[in-house]
Write an enzyme that holds these catalytic residues in place. Structure first.
Site, mmCIF file in Angstrom:
data_model
loop_
_atom_site.group_PDB
_atom_site.id
_atom_site.type_symbol
_atom_site.label_atom_id
_atom_site.label_comp_id
_atom_site.label_asym_id
_atom_site.label_seq_id
_atom_site.Cartn_x
_atom_site.Cartn_y
_atom_site.Cartn_z
ATOM 1 N N GLU A 141 51.312 59.254 42.917
ATOM 2 C CA GLU A 141 51.494 57.832 43.203
ATOM 3 C C GLU A 141 50.315 57.050 42.634
ATOM 4 O O GLU A 141 49.263 57.622 42.340
ATOM 5 C CB GLU A 141 51.596 57.610 44.714
ATOM 6 C CG GLU A 141 50.359 58.029 45.461
ATOM 7 C CD GLU A 141 50.613 58.298 46.938
ATOM 8 O OE1 GLU A 141 49.894 57.697 47.751
ATOM 9 O OE2 GLU A 141 51.507 59.103 47.271
ATOM 10 N N LYS B 155 46.970 54.801 42.207
ATOM 11 C CA LYS B 155 45.726 54.623 42.956
ATOM 12 C C LYS B 155 45.401 53.128 42.931
ATOM 13 O O LYS B 155 44.907 52.603 41.945
ATOM 14 C CB LYS B 155 44.587 55.431 42.323
ATOM 15 C CG LYS B 155 43.290 55.376 43.131
ATOM 16 C CD LYS B 155 42.226 56.269 42.493
ATOM 17 C CE LYS B 155 40.962 56.281 43.341
ATOM 18 N NZ LYS B 155 40.357 54.950 43.447
ATOM 19 N N ASP C 52 43.782 49.553 43.350
ATOM 20 C CA ASP C 52 42.398 49.102 43.201
ATOM 21 C C ASP C 52 42.158 47.934 44.150
ATOM 22 O O ASP C 52 42.262 46.766 43.780
ATOM 23 C CB ASP C 52 42.146 48.688 41.749
ATOM 24 C CG ASP C 52 40.665 48.638 41.427
ATOM 25 O OD1 ASP C 52 39.866 49.099 42.254
ATOM 26 O OD2 ASP C 52 40.310 48.143 40.343
ATOM 27 N N TYR D 183 50.040 54.209 52.383
ATOM 28 C CA TYR D 183 50.394 55.410 51.628
ATOM 29 C C TYR D 183 50.045 56.736 52.299
ATOM 30 O O TYR D 183 50.183 57.792 51.681
ATOM 31 C CB TYR D 183 49.703 55.371 50.256
ATOM 32 C CG TYR D 183 48.227 55.040 50.292
ATOM 33 C CD1 TYR D 183 47.297 55.922 50.826
ATOM 34 C CD2 TYR D 183 47.765 53.827 49.787
ATOM 35 C CE1 TYR D 183 45.951 55.610 50.864
ATOM 36 C CE2 TYR D 183 46.417 53.501 49.820
ATOM 37 C CZ TYR D 183 45.519 54.403 50.359
ATOM 38 O OH TYR D 183 44.185 54.097 50.399
ATOM 39 N N LYS E 47 41.516 59.391 37.353
ATOM 40 C CA LYS E 47 41.038 58.059 37.014
ATOM 41 C C LYS E 47 41.368 57.722 35.561
ATOM 42 O O LYS E 47 41.147 58.537 34.659
ATOM 43 C CB LYS E 47 39.513 57.973 37.235
ATOM 44 C CG LYS E 47 39.070 58.220 38.671
ATOM 45 C CD LYS E 47 39.519 57.123 39.620
ATOM 46 C CE LYS E 47 38.725 55.855 39.482
ATOM 47 N NZ LYS E 47 37.361 55.937 39.990
ATOM 48 N N CYS F 294 26.821 21.850 12.861
ATOM 49 C CA CYS F 294 27.641 23.008 12.469
ATOM 50 C C CYS F 294 26.741 24.106 11.905
ATOM 51 O O CYS F 294 25.951 23.853 10.990
ATOM 52 C CB CYS F 294 28.669 22.592 11.431
ATOM 53 S SG CYS F 294 29.631 23.988 10.776
ATOM 54 N N CYS G 58 27.938 24.348 7.871
ATOM 55 C CA CYS G 58 27.766 23.265 6.892
ATOM 56 C C CYS G 58 26.734 22.220 7.313
ATOM 57 O O CYS G 58 26.385 21.338 6.522
ATOM 58 C CB CYS G 58 29.109 22.591 6.601
ATOM 59 S SG CYS G 58 29.744 21.605 7.979
ATOM 60 N N CYS H 239 33.233 21.011 14.520
ATOM 61 C CA CYS H 239 32.761 20.499 13.230
ATOM 62 C C CYS H 239 33.910 19.701 12.639
ATOM 63 O O CYS H 239 35.022 20.229 12.486
ATOM 64 C CB CYS H 239 32.383 21.661 12.309
ATOM 65 S SG CYS H 239 32.074 21.147 10.599
ATOM 66 N N CYS I 178 34.344 22.188 5.452
ATOM 67 C CA CYS I 178 33.418 23.236 5.907
ATOM 68 C C CYS I 178 33.958 24.595 5.491
ATOM 69 O O CYS I 178 35.125 24.925 5.741
ATOM 70 C CB CYS I 178 33.274 23.161 7.427
ATOM 71 S SG CYS I 178 32.344 24.528 8.148
#
Length: 704
Positions: free
Chosen positions: A132, A134, A136, A245, A349, A443, A446, A461, A466
């Site tokens: 099943e 796991k 978190d 569970y 895991k 910028c 440029c 910019c 550019c």
């Protein structure tokens, strides 16, 4: 509990231990202290300084040392207890049965070793397992007596937990009563996990941002922190969920015997873990009944774990692995447990998706629309199967919000196993040598002064000549979803640009192939493929060209709407904002962007050059499907589809005479909803005329 100086020292020791392989027994006391520190940060403060995978590495190192040197085992070793000290804000109560940890595995060989030991201890050739997800989240224990929920506790130190019954009652997926007496059970203790699903997590973070508060780092910490909140109303607002569970203990109502499922006279006696999950489900609990799988032999278990890992991101909640349990309760009793973990269960895991590293610098990159994006440069770290050394940090506001500084230790993760992001800074580890990040005013390519609109967070910019913008526009133009010029790609665009072979979009169609032939990696076959792909792109339909131009806010769907509204692309030069607003999916922001593009003389000149070079600038309208099953019906897709690619689904709609919409409105007929649907679903619910259907219902509609 720990001073800032102690935190820095322990974190430095952590780093040294993680870089030491193997850790010698002479370092055992340092290792124990480091593990105790990180347990405190994780379980008590809900503010870890270490990724789970890194903690597991150190914990396993201690296990190995103690197994090889039993005389070094002490009663206060982290391996001799489950968890750590408790938050003092709640009353502590004992669990009816200790909440043990699970041993972790990270590969197939470790699962096979677990299976080998189980077979040796039971004398069986093959064992049936229940597998099943796991979850978190945050572990809990529930006690029901005479069908009523009487207590809910946190895991605590595994022997005692914090009484959080009032907060538990705010979680609607946990029944306040259940018909256990009808099953002959008077008292029962159930284990499970409190989670915050992805959608609820995003919605709650949006509220925090609106209030000017720091968003939560991840759903797991959000769930864990919620359980310890003093105000139950705040707990209810977070919309928590729960999976149950495991049945750890029960007393039968007729025999009063504390023996799990021991009713020999009862023909419905539960003999397996899988049966217990079915029982919980039948009594109204959210157990992993639908996610679990009963398998014979470890090879089938391994295949299922690897299969589930590939679809973890399609789930509405976070999981970090799979749990493998011997299915037979009789065999579980035979296998027993150690002081730390049961011998009949193990966790597999998934690949690590979080890690700690150092922010070493910032690079400012300029995109095709002139947006200046800061990119964090990191000390390379292996994460989820790849080495991560760069992460976008979006904009100036994001940097301020995260309080990022050059030299900071940061916790990173790979969202969806693809996009890396910084979860948080670890300010406790600052030495004072960290440097502030200074956003440029000009910028970086440029030198033009940067500009930011009041309604945006992005600096831009505004010099369309550019070089960085020009190159990014070309890269977008040749990309798969745009003009789809195969064999070109970003690397070749950059190479040709740097060699002076390519300076603008029309230059794609006037490349000097004799000069390209002299470049490394370009043999005759490569040249022929590139020539053919460029020639083929000239016949791409108008909507692809519109999308390829990279007009701000114009995506693929809007590009189709625009293409179908004109006979020639230059017709847009004469359209007013009001006329554009009459088109489906075109709002004020999009209309202004389209107008701005087609009022620029340089853009008009470029389009005329492309037409002279043979590109398709007129709208060749497809023959209308008059008798299609979906003729005249508008569709929009949201969320992740599991059986069809979105592009294929949209093509099916159009092939049957339907129309793809770019947004939710009263003109929309069908919203097809996949996993993790967002704001479009919420908006559609408010419009009665929009029919909301699932992917399966959409497929059935096509079949008709």
């Amino acid at each position: 509990m720990y001073t800032p100086q102690q935190v820095k020292a322990l974190q430095e020791q952590t780093k040294q231990l993680l870089n030491t392989a193997p850790i010698s027994k002479s370092s055992i006391e340092v290792l124990k202290n480091v593990l105790r520190f990180h347990e405190y940060r994780y379980y008590v403060m809900n503010n870890p300084l270490l990724a789970d995978f890194e903690y597991d590495q150190l914990y396993q190192a201690l296990v190995n040392i103690e197994q090889e040197n039993p005389s070094l085992v002490t009663t206060d070793s982290p391996t001799q207890r489950v968890g750590t000290s408790l938050n003092q804000g709640f009353v502590t109560v004992p669990h009816l049965v200790p909440m043990l940890s699970l041993n972790n595995s990270y590969n197939a060989d470790e699962l096979r070793d677990f299976d080998r030991k189980a077979k040796e201890l039971t004398g069986l050739n093959a064992i049936e397992y229940c597998v099943e997800p796991k979850f978190d989240g945050a572990s809990i224990s529930l006690v029901y007596e005479n069908d009523l929920l009487v207590r809910g506790t946190t895991r605590g130190d595994g022997v005692e937990g914090e009484d959080i019954t009032t907060n538990i009652k705010q979680i609607r997926s946990i029944p306040l009563s259940a018909a256990f007496l009808s099953k002959g059970i008077q008292q029962i203790e159930i284990r499970g996990e409190i989670i915050l699903n992805k959608k609820s997590f995003e919605q709650y973070n949006e509220k925090l941002v609106e209030q000017g508060l720091q968003p939560l780092a991840n759903p797991r910490n959000a769930a864990s922190g919620s359980l310890r909140m003093k105000d139950p109303k705040e707990v209810a607002e977070r919309n928590l969920d729960a999976f149950l569970y495991h049945v750890s203990y029960h007393i039968n109502s007729n025999t009063k015997k504390a023996d799990l499922f021991a009713q020999p006279e009862d023909p419905k006696e539960l003999k397996t873990h899988s049966d217990s999950l079915d029982l919980l489900w039948d009594l109204g609990f959210r157990s992993p009944k639908e996610e679990k799988k009963v398998l014979k032999g470890i090879d089938q278990v391994i295949d299922y774990c690897l299969e589930f890992e590939t679809k973890r991101d399609t789930l509405p909640y976070e999981i970090d692995g799979m749990v493998i349990k011997v299915n037979s309760i009789e065999l579980q009793d035979q296998l027993g447990m150690t002081s730390h973990h049961p011998r009949w269960a193990i966790a597999f895991k998934f690949k690590a998706r979080q890690a700690t590293t150092t922010l070493t610098g910032i690079e400012f990159q300029v995109g095709r629309t002139g947006a200046v994006t800061p990119v964090a440069k990191l000390s390379p770290v292996f994460l989820g199967g790849v080495t991560v050394s760069s992460i976008s940090v979006h904009n100036e506001e994001y940097i301020a919000q995260k309080d990022l500084k050059i030299g900071d230790a940061v916790l990173i993760e790979r969202a969806g196993d693809v996009i890396p992001q910084i979860v948080k800074v670890l300010p406790e580890l600052r030495t004072g040598k960290e440097e502030p990040i200074v956003f440029p005013t000009t910028c970086p390519v440029c030198g033009t002064d940067l500009f930011k609109e009041e309604t945006e967070a992005v600096w831009r910019c505004i010099n369309i000549e550019c070089e960085a913008q020009v190159m990014e526009r070309i890269i977008h133009f040749v990309s798969k979803d745009a003009m789809d010029i195969k064999s070109f790609g970003e690397a070749n665009v950059r190479k040709f640009y740097e060699q002076g072979l390519l300076k603008d979009i029309p230059g794609i169609y006037t490349l000097d192939f004799s000069r390209i032939a002299g470049l490394e990696g370009f043999g005759q076959k490569s040249l022929d493929n590139l020539k053919a792909a460029i020639a083929a792109s000239k016949t791409q339909p108008l909507f692809r060209l519109i999308y390829a131009l990279g007009i701000r806010f114009v995506g693929e769907t809007t590009a189709k709407t625009l293409a179908n509204s004109v006979n020639h692309i230059l017709d847009f030069a004469a359209k007013t904002e009001e006329e554009l607003l009459q088109l489906d999916d075109v709002g004020v922001k999009v209309a202004k962007s389209i107008q701005g593009f087609f009022q620029n003389p340089q853009n008009i000149q470029m389009l005329r050059e492309l037409e002279q070079l043979g590109l398709q600038l007129i709208n060749i309208k497809k023959e209308t499907v008059e008798s299609g099953a979906l003729t005249g019906q508008t569709f929009l897709f949201t969320g992740t589809l599991s059986k069809l690619k979105r592009s294929d689904a949209e093509a099916q709609v159009e092939a049957h005479g339907g129309i793809i919409s770019g947004g939710v409105s009263s003109k929309l007929n069908y919203l097809v909803v996949g996993e993790d649907a967002g704001s479009k679903l919420e908006k559609a619910k408010k419009i009665n005329s929009v029919k909301i259907i699932t992917e399966d219902e959409f497929i059935q509609l096509l079949a008709k």
